[in-house]
Design an enzyme around this catalytic site. Sequence first.
Site, PDB file in Angstrom:
ATOM      1  N   SER A  11       0.820  -1.230   0.000  1.00 58.26           N
ATOM      2  CA  SER A  11       0.000   0.000   0.000  1.00 58.26           C
ATOM      3  C   SER A  11       0.842   1.262   0.000  1.00 58.26           C
ATOM      4  O   SER A  11       1.683   1.452   0.875  1.00 58.26           O
ATOM      5  CB  SER A  11      -0.854   0.088   1.267  1.00 58.26           C
ATOM      6  OG  SER A  11      -1.714  -0.963   1.375  1.00 58.26           O
ATOM      7  N   HIS A  41      -3.752  -0.412  -4.928  1.00 60.38           N
ATOM      8  CA  HIS A  41      -3.125  -1.698  -5.240  1.00 60.38           C
ATOM      9  C   HIS A  41      -3.319  -2.032  -6.716  1.00 60.38           C
ATOM     10  O   HIS A  41      -4.096  -2.916  -7.084  1.00 60.38           O
ATOM     11  CB  HIS A  41      -3.732  -2.820  -4.398  1.00 60.38           C
ATOM     12  CG  HIS A  41      -3.232  -2.850  -2.990  1.00 60.38           C
ATOM     13  ND1 HIS A  41      -2.164  -3.611  -2.587  1.00 60.38           N
ATOM     14  CD2 HIS A  41      -3.647  -2.197  -1.909  1.00 60.38           C
ATOM     15  CE1 HIS A  41      -1.954  -3.416  -1.312  1.00 60.38           C
ATOM     16  NE2 HIS A  41      -2.847  -2.569  -0.860  1.00 60.38           N
ATOM     17  N   HIS A  63      -5.457  -9.927  -1.326  1.00 64.00           N
ATOM     18  CA  HIS A  63      -5.454 -10.225   0.111  1.00 64.00           C
ATOM     19  C   HIS A  63      -6.523 -11.245   0.469  1.00 64.00           C
ATOM     20  O   HIS A  63      -7.543 -11.348  -0.217  1.00 64.00           O
ATOM     21  CB  HIS A  63      -5.749  -8.938   0.905  1.00 64.00           C
ATOM     22  CG  HIS A  63      -4.796  -7.821   0.630  1.00 64.00           C
ATOM     23  ND1 HIS A  63      -4.952  -6.965  -0.440  1.00 64.00           N
ATOM     24  CD2 HIS A  63      -3.679  -7.415   1.293  1.00 64.00           C
ATOM     25  CE1 HIS A  63      -3.960  -6.079  -0.436  1.00 64.00           C
ATOM     26  NE2 HIS A  63      -3.176  -6.325   0.600  1.00 64.00           N
ATOM     27  N   TYR A  65      -8.547 -10.843   2.846  1.00 66.32           N
ATOM     28  CA  TYR A  65      -9.761 -10.112   3.230  1.00 66.32           C
ATOM     29  C   TYR A  65     -10.620  -9.695   2.036  1.00 66.32           C
ATOM     30  O   TYR A  65     -11.753  -9.265   2.212  1.00 66.32           O
ATOM     31  CB  TYR A  65      -9.431  -8.894   4.108  1.00 66.32           C
ATOM     32  CG  TYR A  65      -8.563  -7.824   3.482  1.00 66.32           C
ATOM     33  CD1 TYR A  65      -9.046  -6.998   2.468  1.00 66.32           C
ATOM     34  CD2 TYR A  65      -7.269  -7.614   3.933  1.00 66.32           C
ATOM     35  CE1 TYR A  65      -8.252  -6.007   1.913  1.00 66.32           C
ATOM     36  CE2 TYR A  65      -6.467  -6.626   3.393  1.00 66.32           C
ATOM     37  CZ  TYR A  65      -6.961  -5.827   2.385  1.00 66.32           C
ATOM     38  OH  TYR A  65      -6.178  -4.861   1.829  1.00 66.32           O
ATOM     39  N   GLU A  66     -10.091  -9.836   0.819  1.00 65.87           N
ATOM     40  CA  GLU A  66     -10.913  -9.579  -0.368  1.00 65.87           C
ATOM     41  C   GLU A  66     -11.711 -10.826  -0.746  1.00 65.87           C
ATOM     42  O   GLU A  66     -12.415 -10.831  -1.752  1.00 65.87           O
ATOM     43  CB  GLU A  66     -10.022  -9.148  -1.535  1.00 65.87           C
ATOM     44  CG  GLU A  66      -9.330  -7.815  -1.287  1.00 65.87           C
ATOM     45  CD  GLU A  66      -8.289  -7.506  -2.352  1.00 65.87           C
ATOM     46  OE1 GLU A  66      -8.672  -6.984  -3.402  1.00 65.87           O
ATOM     47  OE2 GLU A  66      -7.097  -7.809  -2.130  1.00 65.87           O
ATOM     48  N   ALA A  93       2.575  -2.141   4.220  1.00 66.98           N
ATOM     49  CA  ALA A  93       2.293  -1.099   5.200  1.00 66.98           C
ATOM     50  C   ALA A  93       1.827  -1.817   6.457  1.00 66.98           C
ATOM     51  O   ALA A  93       1.112  -2.817   6.377  1.00 66.98           O
ATOM     52  CB  ALA A  93       1.194  -0.196   4.681  1.00 66.98           C
ATOM     53  N   MET A 185      -1.810  -7.002   7.169  1.00 67.81           N
ATOM     54  CA  MET A 185      -2.763  -7.975   6.619  1.00 67.81           C
ATOM     55  C   MET A 185      -2.231  -8.657   5.359  1.00 67.81           C
ATOM     56  O   MET A 185      -3.005  -9.028   4.469  1.00 67.81           O
ATOM     57  CB  MET A 185      -4.086  -7.264   6.290  1.00 67.81           C
ATOM     58  CG  MET A 185      -4.677  -6.497   7.451  1.00 67.81           C
ATOM     59  SD  MET A 185      -6.121  -5.548   6.950  1.00 67.81           S
ATOM     60  CE  MET A 185      -6.277  -4.422   8.345  1.00 67.81           C
ATOM     61  N   SER A 186      -0.942  -8.789   5.263  1.00 72.16           N
ATOM     62  CA  SER A 186      -0.381  -9.411   4.051  1.00 72.16           C
ATOM     63  C   SER A 186       0.929 -10.123   4.385  1.00 72.16           C
ATOM     64  O   SER A 186       1.216 -10.404   5.544  1.00 72.16           O
ATOM     65  CB  SER A 186      -0.124  -8.330   2.986  1.00 72.16           C
ATOM     66  OG  SER A 186       0.902  -7.458   3.405  1.00 72.16           O
ATOM     67  N   ASN A 209       1.578   3.831  10.827  1.00 72.02           N
ATOM     68  CA  ASN A 209       0.760   4.344  11.935  1.00 72.02           C
ATOM     69  C   ASN A 209       1.076   3.562  13.209  1.00 72.02           C
ATOM     70  O   ASN A 209       1.632   2.462  13.144  1.00 72.02           O
ATOM     71  CB  ASN A 209      -0.736   4.177  11.596  1.00 72.02           C
ATOM     72  CG  ASN A 209      -1.088   2.736  11.287  1.00 72.02           C
ATOM     73  OD1 ASN A 209      -0.858   2.267  10.164  1.00 72.02           O
ATOM     74  ND2 ASN A 209      -1.597   2.022  12.255  1.00 72.02           N
ATOM     75  N   HIS A 221      -7.352   4.316   6.164  1.00 70.77           N
ATOM     76  CA  HIS A 221      -6.632   3.791   4.994  1.00 70.77           C
ATOM     77  C   HIS A 221      -5.959   4.917   4.196  1.00 70.77           C
ATOM     78  O   HIS A 221      -4.839   4.758   3.716  1.00 70.77           O
ATOM     79  CB  HIS A 221      -7.583   2.991   4.096  1.00 70.77           C
ATOM     80  CG  HIS A 221      -6.910   2.385   2.891  1.00 70.77           C
ATOM     81  ND1 HIS A 221      -5.899   1.445   3.006  1.00 70.77           N
ATOM     82  CD2 HIS A 221      -7.070   2.603   1.572  1.00 70.77           C
ATOM     83  CE1 HIS A 221      -5.484   1.112   1.793  1.00 70.77           C
ATOM     84  NE2 HIS A 221      -6.181   1.805   0.901  1.00 70.77           N
TER      85      HIS A 221
END
Length: 247
Positions: A11, A41, A63, A65-66, A93, A185-186, A209, A221
């Site tokens: 990201s 992305h 990902h 989550y998709e 990220a 998340m990756s 962050n 995001h």
Amino acid sequence: MSELTGLVLGSGLGSLAEKVQVRETVSFSEAGLPESTVPGHEGCFLIGEFAGQEVVVMRGRVHLYEGHSAKSVTSGIRWMKDRGVERVVLTNAAGSVNPEFSAGSWMMLGDHLNLTGTSPLEGGPEFLDLSEVYGADWRVQAKSVAARLGLVLHEGVYAGLRGPQYETPAEVRMLRTLGADAVGMSTVLEAVQAKALGMKVLGFSCLTNWASGMPGATLDHHDVMEMGKRAAAEMVGLLESLLAEKD
Ligand code: HPA
């Protein structure tokens, strides 16, 4: 001739791609990969030269989550392997879980916690040794390049979760207790897949962050992307020098 290098851009880190002298572009759909639905992305492979080295850049990723499976999420790694990639740099990220690693800096992955509950190797019996996912020699080299360039480069443990929601403060405290320094998340499934294919692996988290519940934490995001863009220039410099060095 040095090894063909793969670079996976997370990201906000797409600007690395601008430094590549591109010879060929292959979209994710042409490569048989699912298209990413996440803003920032862009899904394609760029084949060309970066820092005097032949590279295959994976711009964007898909990902869990998709709604994709662990096999789908890692299909880009297998595609790169088929193109002859022997070593891969994974970027992402992440939120900083370690109060000493400030937001805006970079962390090299020394190890990871795969908390996704899945694996690209599922279906196999494949009892892969993960004692050293992120190559120790390559990490030493990256650290010395960062020191030479005067860049802050932390090293720590990345916790990979499924998402897509950010964590609760209680989850972040749990992750800290488990030994995590960063959360995202990756990456973890790609690293496992690359290792299983015998590739050398290096990973970098842009700490965009503070993780949820930590002082100063804001989770958005758009902000994550902006911080990634600002920090990307440092990573371009580090990778240029790192890849230009002899193996
Ligand atoms: N948590 C999970 N994923 C992330 C974060 C975070 O705080 N920041 C960027 N990706």
